[in-house]
Design a protein around this motif. Structure first.
Motif, PDB file in Angstrom:
ATOM      1  N   THR A   1       1.015  -1.128  -0.134  1.00  0.00           N
ATOM      2  CA  THR A   1      -0.054   0.055   0.189  1.00  0.00           C
ATOM      3  C   THR A   1       0.665   1.180  -0.019  1.00  0.00           C
ATOM      4  O   THR A   1       1.840   1.261   0.897  1.00  0.00           O
TER       5      THR A   1
ATOM      6  N   ALA B   1       1.959   6.582 -10.211  1.00  0.00           N
ATOM      7  CA  ALA B   1       2.028   5.098 -10.520  1.00  0.00           C
ATOM      8  C   ALA B   1       3.226   4.883 -11.708  1.00  0.00           C
ATOM      9  O   ALA B   1       3.848   3.858 -11.668  1.00  0.00           O
TER      10      ALA B   1
ATOM     11  N   ASP C   1       1.142  -4.534 -11.070  1.00  0.00           N
ATOM     12  CA  ASP C   1      -0.394  -3.977 -11.198  1.00  0.00           C
ATOM     13  C   ASP C   1      -0.592  -2.959 -10.256  1.00  0.00           C
ATOM     14  O   ASP C   1      -0.324  -3.195  -9.031  1.00  0.00           O
ATOM     15  N   ILE C   2      -1.094  -1.782 -10.929  1.00  0.00           N
ATOM     16  CA  ILE C   2      -1.266  -0.753  -9.948  1.00  0.00           C
ATOM     17  C   ILE C   2      -2.976  -0.198  -9.711  1.00  0.00           C
ATOM     18  O   ILE C   2      -3.259  -0.210 -10.717  1.00  0.00           O
ATOM     19  N   ASP C   3      -3.428  -0.375  -8.727  1.00  0.00           N
ATOM     20  CA  ASP C   3      -4.731   0.259  -8.463  1.00  0.00           C
ATOM     21  C   ASP C   3      -4.701   1.441  -7.776  1.00  0.00           C
ATOM     22  O   ASP C   3      -4.610   1.592  -6.388  1.00  0.00           O
ATOM     23  N   LEU C   4      -4.643   2.441  -8.413  1.00  0.00           N
ATOM     24  CA  LEU C   4      -4.437   3.848  -7.930  1.00  0.00           C
ATOM     25  C   LEU C   4      -5.703   4.385  -6.856  1.00  0.00           C
ATOM     26  O   LEU C   4      -5.300   4.754  -5.821  1.00  0.00           O
ATOM     27  N   ALA C   5      -6.776   3.715  -7.016  1.00  0.00           N
ATOM     28  CA  ALA C   5      -8.003   3.987  -6.306  1.00  0.00           C
ATOM     29  C   ALA C   5      -7.825   3.518  -4.834  1.00  0.00           C
ATOM     30  O   ALA C   5      -8.089   4.334  -3.702  1.00  0.00           O
ATOM     31  N   SER C   6      -7.188   2.385  -4.675  1.00  0.00           N
ATOM     32  CA  SER C   6      -6.930   1.549  -3.559  1.00  0.00           C
ATOM     33  C   SER C   6      -5.531   1.691  -2.903  1.00  0.00           C
ATOM     34  O   SER C   6      -4.909   1.416  -1.870  1.00  0.00           O
ATOM     35  N   LYS C   7      -4.688   2.483  -3.836  1.00  0.00           N
ATOM     36  CA  LYS C   7      -3.192   2.818  -3.640  1.00  0.00           C
ATOM     37  C   LYS C   7      -2.649   1.500  -3.303  1.00  0.00           C
ATOM     38  O   LYS C   7      -1.438   1.605  -2.492  1.00  0.00           O
ATOM     39  N   ARG C   8      -2.770   0.657  -4.260  1.00  0.00           N
ATOM     40  CA  ARG C   8      -2.178  -0.672  -3.875  1.00  0.00           C
ATOM     41  C   ARG C   8      -1.224  -1.144  -5.238  1.00  0.00           C
ATOM     42  O   ARG C   8      -1.775  -0.735  -6.299  1.00  0.00           O
TER      43      ARG C   8
ATOM     44  N   SER D   1       0.988  -4.112  -6.785  1.00  0.00           N
ATOM     45  CA  SER D   1       1.226  -5.689  -6.728  1.00  0.00           C
ATOM     46  C   SER D   1       2.379  -5.659  -7.890  1.00  0.00           C
ATOM     47  O   SER D   1       2.285  -5.200  -9.042  1.00  0.00           O
TER      48      SER D   1
END
Length: 70
Positions: free
Chosen positions: A10, A20, A37-44, A46
């Motif tokens: 995170t 990102a 793999d980046i999920d900007l909304a959850s700031k995650r 992987s």
């Protein structure tokens, strides 16, 4: 060192697409075969096919971000 485990972080101070891209480019510079793999909304963030957790975290920290275990 390379492995098949997926690392998840995170990164609470990753706030935009530029952030990102900066993280992606930094990880790929150190681990060219990494799958990110980046999920900007959850700031995650992987990352698969990279080094160990501490080494990858150091790469992200070197760009000015604060990765935490997810």
């Amino acid at each position: 060192m390379s492995n098949d485990a997926t690392l998840a972080f995170t990164v609470s101070d990753m706030t935009c697409g530029h952030c990102a891209k900066t993280i992606t480019n930094a990880v790929l510079a150190s681990y060219p075969s990494a799958k990110i793999d980046i999920d900007l909304a959850s700031k995650r963030v992987s990352i698969a096919n990279a080094g160990d957790r501490a080494a990858v975290a150091s790469v992200i920290e070197a760009e000015g971000y604060s990765p935490a275990d997810a």
